[in-house]
Design a protein around this motif. Structure first.
Motif, mmCIF file in Angstrom:
data_model
loop_
_atom_site.group_PDB
_atom_site.id
_atom_site.type_symbol
_atom_site.label_atom_id
_atom_site.label_comp_id
_atom_site.label_asym_id
_atom_site.label_seq_id
_atom_site.Cartn_x
_atom_site.Cartn_y
_atom_site.Cartn_z
ATOM 1 N N THR A 114 0.835 -1.193 0.000
ATOM 2 C CA THR A 114 0.000 0.000 0.000
ATOM 3 C C THR A 114 0.872 1.246 0.000
ATOM 4 N N GLY A 118 -2.353 4.472 2.741
ATOM 5 C CA GLY A 118 -3.134 3.254 2.913
ATOM 6 C C GLY A 118 -3.859 2.787 1.670
ATOM 7 N N ALA A 148 1.614 -2.659 12.432
ATOM 8 C CA ALA A 148 0.162 -2.662 12.584
ATOM 9 C C ALA A 148 -0.248 -3.415 13.839
ATOM 10 N N SER A 154 0.797 -3.963 7.733
ATOM 11 C CA SER A 154 0.863 -2.777 6.879
ATOM 12 C C SER A 154 2.186 -2.798 6.132
#
Length: 342
Positions: A114, A118, A148, A154
């Motif tokens: 990402t 995000g 995360a 993440s």
């Protein structure tokens, strides 16, 4: 009622009654490919997409790693790649089973990259080509998990672009092969953008995966993948998006899905798999569903992944001692200094 679709360049899609799609509907012939490699994928994200993984990807995969290995060995596969999402938790059990079955196990992981805001950029399957790649993959997973909350991750685009100040050595993920998983609703334009990014950061180590879940839009998905592959020069690998080792696990997979989405089987709707075809298919079925060249390329990718957990062993860390000192003399010196401070 007949639906009529047109390609972006104005050319019509082939008439299914009169024109066969080369390599898709036509048989490639028995024995065209002697060895077979299968990629076991993993995914938790959008409910529109078919998840592909072992049960170490919680509430998605309906089969244990050992069952996947046993099924692959029974179907005479030459290799199996287990790639749970942002995890390598199942590879140890799969490795032990593969060693007993004399099956080549490929270690990897599927990671959704990402942007800083995000926004999803690309879903990539990283396969450990060697020991260096395995170390980089594990470090990338650790970085994404620590960023995360527990149970999530993440993974940022900057992680694999070398722009993270803590891990600049992960730029291009050295020692790993990168396989791009197209979005179900991907267009030629969106997939082309992802592919060019992949080609830039993973030169000579990038491929596009052509999903074959046997759904109504398979032909359109494969056409998009072929168009992008022709324009970028990347090669295509085949996949049937498995989430279980046999189709008999469909009911189990449905129950797992309903638990994940918080609904009942009767109300889950499109969150459930559309059919029971997301399992490890036999070689005869695959030969009739994908072009022979895609299978040959998949076999070639399998041969590039030489890493095995057998290569891991304890390595004594390099001791940090001043020049001219041994570990014993330096320890003795530190001990006396500590005694004086007390």
């Amino acid at each position: 009622m007949q639906l009529h679709c047109q390609r972006p360049n104005g050319a019509d899609f082939p008439d299914k009654k009169t024109e066969s799609r080369p390599g898709i509907r036509q048989k490639t012939g028995q024995g065209a490919v002697r060895y077979w490699f299968y990629i076991q994928y993993a995914r938790t994200a959008s409910l529109r997409r078919a998840a592909r993984r072992a049960n170490f990807t919680f509430l998605v995969g309906a089969s244990q790693p050992e069952e996947l290995v046993e099924r692959a060995a029974a179907k005479l596969y030459s290799a199996l790649a287990l790639t749970d999402e942002c995890s390598v938790s199942g590879v140890v059990r799969a490795h032990l089973a593969a060693r007993e079955a004399s099956l080549h196990l490929i270690c990897g992981s599927e990671i959704l990259l990402t942007t800083q805001s995000g926004h999803p950029h690309a879903r990539i399957v990283f396969l450990a080509e060697n020991k260096l790649g395995w170390g980089n993959l594990c470090e990338c997973i650790t970085l994404a998990r620590r960023r995360a909350a527990k149970g999530t991750y993440s993974a940022l685009l900057t992680d694999v672009e070398g722009k993270n100040i803590q891990t600049p050595h992960l730029a291009g993920m050295p020692g790993c092969l990168a396989l791009l998983l197209p979005e179900p609703d991907a267009t030629v334009e969106s997939l082309f953008a992802q592919t060019m990014w992949l080609k830039t950061w993973f030169p000579g180590r990038a491929w596009i995966v052509a999903p074959r879940p046997l759904l109504m839009d398979d032909e359109l998905r494969l056409w998009v993948v072929e168009q992008v592959a022709d324009r970028t020069g990347l090669r295509i690998l085949a996949s049937s998006s498995p989430v279980m080792h046999t189709s008999k696990r469909k009911k189990v997979q449905d129950v797992l899905t309903t638990v994940r989405v918080g609904k009942t089987v009767a109300t889950a709707g499109f969150a459930l798999q559309a059919n029971a075809e997301s399992y490890l298919r036999g070689r005869a079925a695959l030969m009739n569903q994908v072009p022979a060249e895609w299978m040959k390329e998949t076999v070639r990718v399998a041969s590039l992944c030489t890493f095995s957990l057998e290569k891991l062993k304890y390595e004594y860390p390099r001791e940090v001692v001043p020049e001219g000192e041994t570990s014993a003399s330096h320890l003795r010196k530190l001990t006396y200094e500590g005694a004086q401070r007390r």
